[in-house]
Enzyme design. Structure first.
Site, PDB file in Angstrom:
ATOM      1  CG  HIS A  93      -0.162   0.020   2.530  1.00  0.00           C
ATOM      2  ND1 HIS A  93       0.430   1.149   3.064  1.00  0.00           N
ATOM      3  CD2 HIS A  93       0.113  -0.983   3.388  1.00  0.00           C
ATOM      4  CE1 HIS A  93       1.016   0.855   4.199  1.00  0.00           C
ATOM      5  NE2 HIS A  93       0.856  -0.449   4.418  1.00  0.00           N
ATOM      6  CD  GLU A 103       1.971  -5.871   7.880  1.00  0.00           C
ATOM      7  OE1 GLU A 103       2.111  -7.044   7.471  1.00  0.00           O
ATOM      8  OE2 GLU A 103       2.742  -4.943   7.573  1.00  0.00           O
TER       9      GLU A 103
END
Length: 218
Positions: free
Chosen positions: A8, A84
């Site tokens: 990201h 994550e």
């Protein structure tokens, strides 16, 4: 079939050097929007069959930003499996402070995943993270007609998962360092099941001039 992976865009917590993890999330920085656009332009002519993204906002906004640049926009599939690595009570904490509190654990997280033990802070096991991400990738490959596919995720998780998809052991997963924000990594899947072949790792050449300074943090 080619598989594309990106981390990201850079966030406020990246800039502040804070752990984000599986539950923590912070806004994308203004300069990261330019970097996301640059990555999208780099990929604009690739006819992705699908784009898979983490359900965390910093990731799916990155996926949407890339998709807007594509000549042939693709369906975006959000999945919790691409989140994550869970860092438990460390999430939201300053990385330098945590490095002083858990020096051995943090060295292992960055360099020696085979010795990493997240139990002191109720984090996620590396093996559990690898299973959820790589099961998703393998399922996506099995369901795709021809590909290619794009996966948008996070630094610590994707760094380890991508290397594991090439057949590396836990002790080898951090040997090439961590992924930069908006970097581009490409694997080739000749069969449904790994190992897959590494074509390109952590490329950020196309970000030159965007004001986005490469920083892997993890």
């Amino acid at each position: 079939m080619k598989l594309y992976f990106t981390r990201h865009g850079k966030t406020r917590w990246n800039q502040e050097k804070r752990f984000q993890g599986m539950m923590g999330d912070s806004p994308l920085l203004p300069e990261s929007l330019e970097a996301i656009q640059a990555l999208g332009k780099e990929l604009k002519d690739i006819p992705f069959e699908k784009i898979y993204t983490s359900t965390l906002k910093r990731a799916y906004l990155t996926a949407e930003g890339i998709n807007k640049q594509l000549v042939h926009p693709a369906e975006i599939v959000r999945s919790d499996d691409l989140r994550e690595l869970g860092l438990g009570s460390l999430e939201g904490q300053l990385i330098p402070v945590i490095q002083e509190r858990y020096p051995k654990d943090m060295v292992n997280l960055r360099h020696h995943l085979e010795a990493y033990d997240p139990t002191p802070f109720n984090g996620e096991k590396i093996e559990d993270m690898l299973k959820r991400i790589n099961d998703l990738v393998e399922k996506a490959v099995s369901e795709a007609e021809e590909g290619p596919l794009l996966f948008v995720g996070h630094g610590a998780a994707l760094t380890a998962a991508i290397q594991a998809l090439t057949g590396k052991s836990l002790s080898e997963l951090r040997e090439m360092g961590g992924l930069y924000n908006n970097s581009l990594t490409i694997l080739e899947a000749k069969d449904i099941k790994p190992p897959y072949q590494m074509i390109q790792w952590n490329n950020v050449d196309f970000l030159e001039g965007t004001g986005s300074k490469p920083d892997s943090l993890l």
